[in-house]
Design a protein around this motif. Structure first.
Motif, PDB file in Angstrom:
ATOM      1  N   THR A 265       0.827  -1.214   0.000  1.00 18.61           N
ATOM      2  CA  THR A 265       0.000   0.000   0.000  1.00 18.61           C
ATOM      3  C   THR A 265       0.855   1.255   0.000  1.00 18.61           C
ATOM      4  N   GLN A 266       1.948   1.226   0.750  1.00 19.79           N
ATOM      5  CA  GLN A 266       2.812   2.403   0.871  1.00 19.79           C
ATOM      6  C   GLN A 266       3.612   2.660  -0.401  1.00 19.79           C
ATOM      7  N   GLU A 267       4.082   1.612  -1.044  1.00 23.74           N
ATOM      8  CA  GLU A 267       5.038   1.782  -2.135  1.00 23.74           C
ATOM      9  C   GLU A 267       4.418   1.775  -3.527  1.00 23.74           C
ATOM     10  N   ALA A 268       3.261   1.141  -3.695  1.00 27.09           N
ATOM     11  CA  ALA A 268       2.695   0.988  -5.037  1.00 27.09           C
ATOM     12  C   ALA A 268       2.076   2.297  -5.521  1.00 27.09           C
ATOM     13  N   HIS A 269       2.330   2.604  -6.783  1.00 25.43           N
ATOM     14  CA  HIS A 269       1.693   3.751  -7.441  1.00 25.43           C
ATOM     15  C   HIS A 269       0.586   3.207  -8.341  1.00 25.43           C
ATOM     16  N   LEU A 270      -0.638   3.333  -7.880  1.00 28.48           N
ATOM     17  CA  LEU A 270      -1.757   2.642  -8.510  1.00 28.48           C
ATOM     18  C   LEU A 270      -2.510   3.547  -9.464  1.00 28.48           C
ATOM     19  N   ALA A 271      -2.795   3.015 -10.643  1.00 29.03           N
ATOM     20  CA  ALA A 271      -3.519   3.773 -11.665  1.00 29.03           C
ATOM     21  C   ALA A 271      -5.028   3.637 -11.522  1.00 29.03           C
ATOM     22  N   ALA A 272      -5.470   2.814 -10.601  1.00 28.91           N
ATOM     23  CA  ALA A 272      -6.900   2.617 -10.355  1.00 28.91           C
ATOM     24  C   ALA A 272      -7.062   2.136  -8.920  1.00 28.91           C
ATOM     25  N   GLU A 273      -8.312   2.112  -8.470  1.00 30.73           N
ATOM     26  CA  GLU A 273      -8.579   1.619  -7.120  1.00 30.73           C
ATOM     27  C   GLU A 273      -8.354   0.111  -7.068  1.00 30.73           C
ATOM     28  N   VAL A 274      -7.589  -0.323  -6.074  1.00 30.60           N
ATOM     29  CA  VAL A 274      -7.369  -1.752  -5.847  1.00 30.60           C
ATOM     30  C   VAL A 274      -7.904  -2.071  -4.447  1.00 30.60           C
ATOM     31  N   PRO A 275      -9.010  -2.806  -4.360  1.00 27.37           N
ATOM     32  CA  PRO A 275      -9.597  -3.092  -3.043  1.00 27.37           C
ATOM     33  C   PRO A 275      -8.620  -3.814  -2.126  1.00 27.37           C
ATOM     34  N   GLU A 276      -8.858  -3.659  -0.840  1.00 24.44           N
ATOM     35  CA  GLU A 276      -7.977  -4.241   0.174  1.00 24.44           C
ATOM     36  C   GLU A 276      -7.843  -5.748   0.014  1.00 24.44           C
ATOM     37  N   TYR A 277      -8.935  -6.435  -0.348  1.00 29.13           N
ATOM     38  CA  TYR A 277      -8.848  -7.896  -0.433  1.00 29.13           C
ATOM     39  C   TYR A 277      -7.933  -8.332  -1.576  1.00 29.13           C
ATOM     40  N   LEU A 278      -7.842  -7.554  -2.651  1.00 26.56           N
ATOM     41  CA  LEU A 278      -6.907  -7.899  -3.722  1.00 26.56           C
ATOM     42  C   LEU A 278      -5.467  -7.698  -3.270  1.00 26.56           C
ATOM     43  N   ILE A 279      -5.228  -6.648  -2.480  1.00 22.98           N
ATOM     44  CA  ILE A 279      -3.885  -6.444  -1.920  1.00 22.98           C
ATOM     45  C   ILE A 279      -3.519  -7.621  -1.022  1.00 22.98           C
ATOM     46  N   GLN A 280      -4.489  -8.106  -0.242  1.00 20.55           N
ATOM     47  CA  GLN A 280      -4.225  -9.256   0.624  1.00 20.55           C
ATOM     48  C   GLN A 280      -3.908 -10.506  -0.202  1.00 20.55           C
ATOM     49  N   ILE A 281      -4.626 -10.699  -1.304  1.00 22.03           N
ATOM     50  CA  ILE A 281      -4.349 -11.849  -2.169  1.00 22.03           C
ATOM     51  C   ILE A 281      -2.926 -11.779  -2.693  1.00 22.03           C
ATOM     52  N   LEU A 282      -2.518 -10.604  -3.155  1.00 21.64           N
ATOM     53  CA  LEU A 282      -1.161 -10.453  -3.697  1.00 21.64           C
ATOM     54  C   LEU A 282      -0.112 -10.648  -2.608  1.00 21.64           C
ATOM     55  N   ALA A 283      -0.411 -10.179  -1.398  1.00 15.82           N
ATOM     56  CA  ALA A 283       0.526 -10.370  -0.286  1.00 15.82           C
ATOM     57  C   ALA A 283       0.662 -11.858   0.046  1.00 15.82           C
ATOM     58  N   ARG A 284      -0.461 -12.566   0.089  1.00 22.90           N
ATOM     59  CA  ARG A 284      -0.403 -14.010   0.364  1.00 22.90           C
ATOM     60  C   ARG A 284       0.278 -14.746  -0.791  1.00 22.90           C
ATOM     61  N   PHE A 285       0.077 -14.276  -1.998  1.00 20.59           N
ATOM     62  CA  PHE A 285       0.721 -14.879  -3.160  1.00 20.59           C
ATOM     63  C   PHE A 285       2.243 -14.764  -3.035  1.00 20.59           C
ATOM     64  N   ALA A 286       2.720 -13.578  -2.684  1.00 15.66           N
ATOM     65  CA  ALA A 286       4.164 -13.382  -2.517  1.00 15.66           C
ATOM     66  C   ALA A 286       4.709 -14.266  -1.404  1.00 15.66           C
ATOM     67  N   ARG A 287       3.970 -14.381  -0.306  1.00 11.55           N
ATOM     68  CA  ARG A 287       4.425 -15.199   0.811  1.00 11.55           C
ATOM     69  C   ARG A 287       4.440 -16.686   0.430  1.00 11.55           C
ATOM     70  N   ALA A 288       3.453 -17.101  -0.371  1.00 14.33           N
ATOM     71  CA  ALA A 288       3.429 -18.496  -0.827  1.00 14.33           C
ATOM     72  C   ALA A 288       4.617 -18.786  -1.739  1.00 14.33           C
ATOM     73  N   LEU A 289       4.980 -17.816  -2.559  1.00 11.33           N
ATOM     74  CA  LEU A 289       6.143 -17.987  -3.427  1.00 11.33           C
ATOM     75  C   LEU A 289       7.418 -18.148  -2.610  1.00 11.33           C
ATOM     76  N   ARG A 290       7.517 -17.424  -1.510  1.00  7.62           N
ATOM     77  CA  ARG A 290       8.714 -17.517  -0.667  1.00  7.62           C
ATOM     78  C   ARG A 290       8.798 -18.841   0.073  1.00  7.62           C
ATOM     79  N   GLU A 291       7.684 -19.529   0.191  1.00  9.27           N
ATOM     80  CA  GLU A 291       7.671 -20.819   0.878  1.00  9.27           C
ATOM     81  C   GLU A 291       7.709 -21.988  -0.097  1.00  9.27           C
ATOM     82  N   SER A 292       7.600 -21.704  -1.387  1.00 10.07           N
ATOM     83  CA  SER A 292       7.494 -22.772  -2.376  1.00 10.07           C
ATOM     84  C   SER A 292       8.857 -23.396  -2.669  1.00 10.07           C
ATOM     85  N   SER A 293       8.886 -24.713  -2.717  1.00 12.23           N
ATOM     86  CA  SER A 293      10.117 -25.415  -3.058  1.00 12.23           C
ATOM     87  C   SER A 293      10.440 -25.305  -4.547  1.00 12.23           C
ATOM     88  N   SER A 294       9.493 -24.808  -5.337  1.00  9.32           N
ATOM     89  CA  SER A 294       9.728 -24.657  -6.775  1.00  9.32           C
ATOM     90  C   SER A 294      10.475 -23.371  -7.096  1.00  9.32           C
TER      91      SER A 294
END
Length: 460
Positions: A265-294
């Motif tokens: 939220t602090q760093e992104a420069h958004l060209a449109a409104e991005v609801p909080e739940y989409l930000i949460q999805i992207l945050a969980r996505f990044a965290r899942a990538l950091r835990e993935s053995s792939s």
């Protein structure tokens, strides 16, 4: 930046004002202790390090140690180093026109020593803002000793000075950071022979140029950043130099989800409104990538990935709204697919996963979406929505489908209002996004079907 007019302008006025000279490490220590005692935020904009990195950093600064931050890419190391300027005095006096920003009470170059002796209390002084006392160098393999420390200036020699004259030296970056903070980013990238040139600076606080030792009592705080050596394979911090750093502090990616969301939220420069739940999805996505053995975890998954993902999702929403003539662009679940397509190249996969990259990312994104929907929509009876979709009211969405068309598929359905209320959705764009989240969650739970193709997705 112009200094205030009420500050002393000569050495005599400075001395009469009661000014006390102090070294840069003492200055940072005193300002840090005062801020901590008053409860002020010392590290604005630094998220996720409150209980781990920051206490270690504060203790190192209080101890007066030079510091190296060690961590994977995109963990905020550079931002943290730049935040150190906030601990310096806002204005500090220097000999007017001096090459190394010397304190009026402690000149260190031959020219400044002569000027102080000649002019005495009438020597003019100027004031330097703390933002100009931070010097940063990105270490590259072609960095030379002259860049960091200095070299003989042939023009000064040609003017008649001898090679042994200290005034023939053109100072490098570290001496020019005198009375300030000098930061070396990616320190292991410096060739080992270049790192050797820093040894005297780090310990004896003098410099050696072309065989001449110029005793300059430099006053600098040296800080550096580095990636873990087992990943970079580009070099290492030589042992004598590593020994001269008083503190080696490990950074990390955000541990808590709210910190990850806060960074996006602090760093992104958004060209449109991005609801909080989409930000949460992207945050969980990044965290899942950091835990993935792939994923190659030695490389890491930078915070910049999640930030760029949010910006990509916002851009997709803005693109759609422009084409369809919507006045208020709002990102929806359908826009998440653009993340996989656009940002796959920012990740490094394990060698055995060749050809499976797309499937891996899509799977982890679906998992992040399901987890977020379950946490946010849990407890809502979505049975009526399932029945409506199964009984002939399929919902079509896509990059060319407007929010009104999405909502028109299930008109006057109370559960849609309940979902929108739970997610704080008010406008048509927000309500359509909330509906899409619920439908995607139902599909991932295998309660409804989904068919995608040619830019459209049909739930039903």
């Amino acid at each position: 930046m112009t200094s205030p007019n009420d500050l002393p302008r000569t050495v005599g006025e400075l001395r009469a004002s009661g000014h006390q000279e102090r070294g840069v490490k003492d200055e940072i220590q005193a300002n840090l202790l005062a801020a901590l005692a008053e409860g002020r935020d010392v590290w604005p904009g630094i998220l996720g390090f409150e209980d781990t990195v920051l206490p270690q950093l504060e203790r190192a600064l209080i101890a007066g140690h030079d510091i190296v931050l060690l961590g994977e890419r995109g963990q905020g190391k550079t931002r943290l180093l730049r935040a150190l300027t906030g601990l310096l005095d806002e204005w500090t006096p220097v000999i007017d026109g001096s090459e190394l920003n010397e304190h009026p009470f402690s000149p260190i170059t031959p020219e400044s020593i002569r000027r102080v002796a000649t002019s005495g209390d009438d020597l003019p002084i100027s004031w330097v803002h703390r933002s100009d006392r931070y010097t940063e160098k990105l270490a590259t393999p072609d960095t030379s000793v002259a860049d960091l420390v200095g070299d003989i200036d042939p023009i000064k020699v040609a003017e008649g000075r001898s090679l042994g004259d200290p005034e023939t030296i053109a100072f490098g970056l570290i001496p020019r950071a005198h009375r300030g903070v000098v930061a070396i980013n990616e320190l292991p990238d410096l060739a080992e022979r270049i790192q050797v040139s820093m040894l005297n600076v780090m310990e004896e606080r003098d410099i050696q140029v072309r065989g001449y030792t110029l005793r300059l009592p430099l006053d600098v705080l040296v800080v550096a950043s580095a990636n873990p050596e087992d990943y970079t394979n580009r070099g290492r911090i030589i042992t004598p130099l590593k020994d001269r750093f008083g503190a080696e502090i490990r950074t990390h990616y955000p541990i808590r989800l709210d910190a990850e969301v806060g960074v996006i939220t602090q760093e992104a420069h958004l060209a449109a409104e991005v609801p909080e739940y989409l930000i949460q999805i992207l945050a969980r996505f990044a965290r899942a990538l950091r835990e993935s053995s792939s994923i190659d975890q030695r490389s890491g998954v930078s915070a910049r990935f999640a930030i760029a993902a949010a910006e990509t999702v916002a851009a997709a929403a803005r693109h759609r709204s422009t084409i369809l003539g919507e006045q208020e662009p709002v990102a929806r679940v359908v826009d998440l697919a653009t993340v996989v397509d656009v940002l796959r190249g920012k990740l490094e996969f394990e060698s055995g996963e060749e050809g499976r990259e797309q499937a891996i990312l899509e799977h982890l994104l679906r998992r992040a979406t399901a987890d977020t929907a379950q946490r946010l929509l849990g407890g809502i009876d979505v049975g009526p929505l399932v029945v409506a979709v199964e009984d002939g009211a399929p919902v079509t969405t896509g990059e060319r489908v407007s929010a009104k068309d999405v909502l028109a598929a299930v008109p006057d359905l109370p559960v849609v209002d309940e979902i929108a209320e739970r997610l704080g959705a008010q406008s048509d764009g927000e309500r359509a996004g909330a509906l899409e989240l619920a439908l995607e969650a139902l599909y991932l739970a295998k309660r409804i079907d989904k068919v995608s193709g040619e830019g459209e997705t049909v739930y039903g």
